[in-house]
Design an enzyme around this catalytic site. Structure first.
Site, PDB file in Angstrom:
ATOM      1  N   ASN A  36     -86.641  14.706  42.117  1.00 10.48           N
ATOM      2  CA  ASN A  36     -87.756  13.898  41.625  1.00 10.48           C
ATOM      3  C   ASN A  36     -87.889  12.576  42.382  1.00 10.48           C
ATOM      4  O   ASN A  36     -88.606  11.678  41.936  1.00 10.48           O
ATOM      5  CB  ASN A  36     -87.577  13.612  40.132  1.00 10.48           C
ATOM      6  CG  ASN A  36     -87.710  14.863  39.288  1.00 10.48           C
ATOM      7  OD1 ASN A  36     -88.491  15.754  39.606  1.00 10.48           O
ATOM      8  ND2 ASN A  36     -86.954  14.940  38.201  1.00 10.48           N
ATOM      9  N   HIS A 125     -92.525  17.517  26.959  1.00 12.08           N
ATOM     10  CA  HIS A 125     -91.136  17.558  27.416  1.00 12.08           C
ATOM     11  C   HIS A 125     -90.156  17.775  26.268  1.00 12.08           C
ATOM     12  O   HIS A 125     -90.406  17.380  25.128  1.00 12.08           O
ATOM     13  CB  HIS A 125     -90.793  16.255  28.144  1.00 12.08           C
ATOM     14  CG  HIS A 125     -89.513  16.303  28.894  1.00 12.08           C
ATOM     15  ND1 HIS A 125     -88.319  15.862  28.375  1.00 12.08           N
ATOM     16  CD2 HIS A 125     -89.235  16.771  30.140  1.00 12.08           C
ATOM     17  CE1 HIS A 125     -87.361  16.033  29.270  1.00 12.08           C
ATOM     18  NE2 HIS A 125     -87.874  16.587  30.344  1.00 12.08           N
ATOM     19  N   GLU A 169     -98.092  14.095  27.946  1.00  9.45           N
ATOM     20  CA  GLU A 169     -97.612  13.556  29.215  1.00  9.45           C
ATOM     21  C   GLU A 169     -98.835  13.293  30.086  1.00  9.45           C
ATOM     22  O   GLU A 169     -99.802  14.053  30.043  1.00  9.45           O
ATOM     23  CB  GLU A 169     -96.680  14.545  29.918  1.00  9.45           C
ATOM     24  CG  GLU A 169     -95.398  14.837  29.163  1.00  9.45           C
ATOM     25  CD  GLU A 169     -94.505  15.828  29.899  1.00  9.45           C
ATOM     26  OE1 GLU A 169     -94.250  15.615  31.108  1.00  9.45           O
ATOM     27  OE2 GLU A 169     -94.072  16.810  29.269  1.00  9.45           O
ATOM     28  N   SER A 173     -94.427  17.933  33.755  1.00 11.44           N
ATOM     29  CA  SER A 173     -93.281  18.093  34.657  1.00 11.44           C
ATOM     30  C   SER A 173     -93.152  19.473  35.261  1.00 11.44           C
ATOM     31  O   SER A 173     -92.539  19.626  36.331  1.00 11.44           O
ATOM     32  CB  SER A 173     -91.987  17.751  33.911  1.00 11.44           C
ATOM     33  OG  SER A 173     -91.813  18.596  32.782  1.00 11.44           O
ATOM     34  N   ASP A 198     -96.258   9.910  27.832  1.00 12.70           N
ATOM     35  CA  ASP A 198     -95.079   9.928  28.705  1.00 12.70           C
ATOM     36  C   ASP A 198     -95.563   9.893  30.151  1.00 12.70           C
ATOM     37  O   ASP A 198     -96.182  10.840  30.634  1.00 12.70           O
ATOM     38  CB  ASP A 198     -94.265  11.195  28.435  1.00 12.70           C
ATOM     39  CG  ASP A 198     -92.944  11.227  29.183  1.00 12.70           C
ATOM     40  OD1 ASP A 198     -92.872  10.645  30.287  1.00 12.70           O
ATOM     41  OD2 ASP A 198     -91.983  11.841  28.686  1.00 12.70           O
ATOM     42  N   HIS A 201     -93.653  11.157  35.271  1.00 14.91           N
ATOM     43  CA  HIS A 201     -93.958  11.707  36.587  1.00 14.91           C
ATOM     44  C   HIS A 201     -95.191  11.062  37.224  1.00 14.91           C
ATOM     45  O   HIS A 201     -95.640  11.507  38.279  1.00 14.91           O
ATOM     46  CB  HIS A 201     -94.129  13.224  36.489  1.00 14.91           C
ATOM     47  CG  HIS A 201     -92.869  13.924  36.098  1.00 14.91           C
ATOM     48  ND1 HIS A 201     -91.889  14.249  37.005  1.00 14.91           N
ATOM     49  CD2 HIS A 201     -92.417  14.327  34.887  1.00 14.91           C
ATOM     50  CE1 HIS A 201     -90.882  14.843  36.383  1.00 14.91           C
ATOM     51  NE2 HIS A 201     -91.180  14.899  35.090  1.00 14.91           N
ATOM     52  N   LYS A 232     -87.221   8.680  38.789  1.00 16.86           N
ATOM     53  CA  LYS A 232     -88.054   9.592  39.577  1.00 16.86           C
ATOM     54  C   LYS A 232     -88.690   8.801  40.719  1.00 16.86           C
ATOM     55  O   LYS A 232     -88.064   8.595  41.746  1.00 16.86           O
ATOM     56  CB  LYS A 232     -89.059  10.277  38.670  1.00 16.86           C
ATOM     57  CG  LYS A 232     -88.374  11.119  37.588  1.00 16.86           C
ATOM     58  CD  LYS A 232     -89.327  11.689  36.597  1.00 16.86           C
ATOM     59  CE  LYS A 232     -88.617  12.574  35.587  1.00 16.86           C
ATOM     60  NZ  LYS A 232     -87.667  11.826  34.727  1.00 16.86           N
TER      61      LYS A 232
END
Length: 376
Positions: A36, A125, A169, A173, A198, A201, A232
């Protein structure tokens, strides 16, 4: 004890038989297309030198924090870092956690109470799922990125008296796709719900200087809480929850994963501080977007490639055995690409999860994409 050992062995054997058995693998020396470390910060020599120089300015630093933030583990440096992070992301405040998992566990287990409702995207997640399970709230899932499904759940939840929270998110992910945040904010406003996003990423990748997708869409005032991680895009370790001063105080008092754990050491916080400064020093996103475009251009005619404008590129190869075989072929060609198997993803949606990075040369991206084309 023998019976217990036999039970565990039986469960592991079931994993072996359905090709979902996991093992730990050391660093392979292959070309990295699985980590990541999207911007290459974790291996940046420039960043390492900055860290060593800055560390020398703090000769009295401790190797460990020596306690939780509420005991001996708090200091002025940590609170100044939180203020700097909040300012960068245009939030009122930030609260540091030791990992993204800890942050989601603390946020979701403490925020929603009995009588409240948590409505989560079905692909959310695992850390959010686990945090939600620890709350006493009503819990519902809506179909992935399906606004009609979300609205249906919101209508149902609006008949109750408690607070309603929506959890998504910004960048997912496993698929690398993004949530329709503007539309979700519109629904949240209609149904008087609070949104939790979230940004693990998206941090460092989207928005001005990497402030996240929420910032790119100018929705920071419509989102109740954002989670950002440092392990990440920023190449460090840890996480923070962004929100109001009231939310920060609430988490300090009620988030068990914050209260009952030893704080991260000074070295970790210093690395994060330097990473944020480095993030703002140049346009790191441009090089990454060039690699994403190169990869997708070569594989544009392959239906197995899911749409994503993020560093995460997913190629569906249904079946645990088949996905593992494709990863093995890439490994033999010198590429470190990991297969994502069920039960991590739904049966039939097994895939290769490819992460593109700034430390991958354009030539390496082209070679990987060409090899994938021949496999597919």
């Amino acid at each position: 004890m023998k019976n217990t050992q036999a039970l565990l062995a039986k469960r592991l054997q079931q994993r072996i038989e359905n090709n979902s058995y996991r093992t730990l693998k050391p660093s392979s020396g292959l070309i990295d297309f699985c980590s990541n470390d999207y911007l290459g910060f974790a291996r940046s020599e420039e960043l390492k030198k900055l860290f060593q120089t800055k560390l020398s300015h703090y000769p009295d630093y401790k190797l460990g924090s020596t306690g939780s933030r509420l005991l001996a583990g708090n200091d002025l440096f940590t609170e100044e870092l939180e203020a700097e992070i909040a300012l960068f992301h245009q939030a009122e405040s930030a609260l540091l956690f030791n990992s993204g998992y800890d942050a989601n566990l603390g946020l979701f287990s403490s925020l929603a109470q009995r009588g409240d409702t948590l409505i989560c995207d079905e692909l959310i997640h695992a850390s959010i799922i686990d945090g939600a399970r620890l709350s006493f709230a009503n819990r519902y899932n809506f179909k992935h990125n399906d606004l009609s499904s979300l609205e249906e759940k919101l209508r149902h939840a609006s008949q109750t008296k408690g607070q309603v929270f929506i959890a998504v998110e910004s960048i997912y992910s496993m698929d690398g796709d993004e949530a329709p945040l503007k539309e979700i904010c519109g629904l949240a406003s209609r149904f008087n719900s609070a949104i939790l996003v979230d940004e693990a990423h998206a941090t460092g990748i989207f928005g001005h200087q990497g402030r996240g997708l929420v910032h790119e869409l100018n929705l920071q005032d419509q989102v109740f809480a954002r989670l950002i991680t440092f392990g990440k895009g920023l190449g460090s370790h840890g996480a923070a929850v962004l929100g109001s001063h009231t939310l920060r105080s609430y988490l300090v008092n009620f988030a068990r994963s914050f209260i009952y754990t030893t704080a991260a050491p000074f070295s970790s916080h210093l690395t994060t501080k330097i990473a944020y400064r480095f993030l703002q020093s140049q346009d790191h996103q441009r090089a990454l977007m060039e690699r994403i475009k190169c990869f997708r251009d070569i594989l544009q005619d392959k239906p197995q490639l899911l749409y994503s404008r993020s560093a995460i590129q997913a190629i569906l190869i249904p079946g645990n055995r088949e996905a593992k075989q494709a990863a093995t072929e890439l490994e033999k060609a010198g590429f470190d690409v990991r297969a994502i198997l069920s039960p991590t993803v739904k049966t039939g949606s097994e895939r290769l999860r490819i992460c593109l990075h700034n430390h991958n040369s354009i030539e390496e991206v082209e070679q990987l994409a060409t090899q994938l084309k021949s496999i597919l």
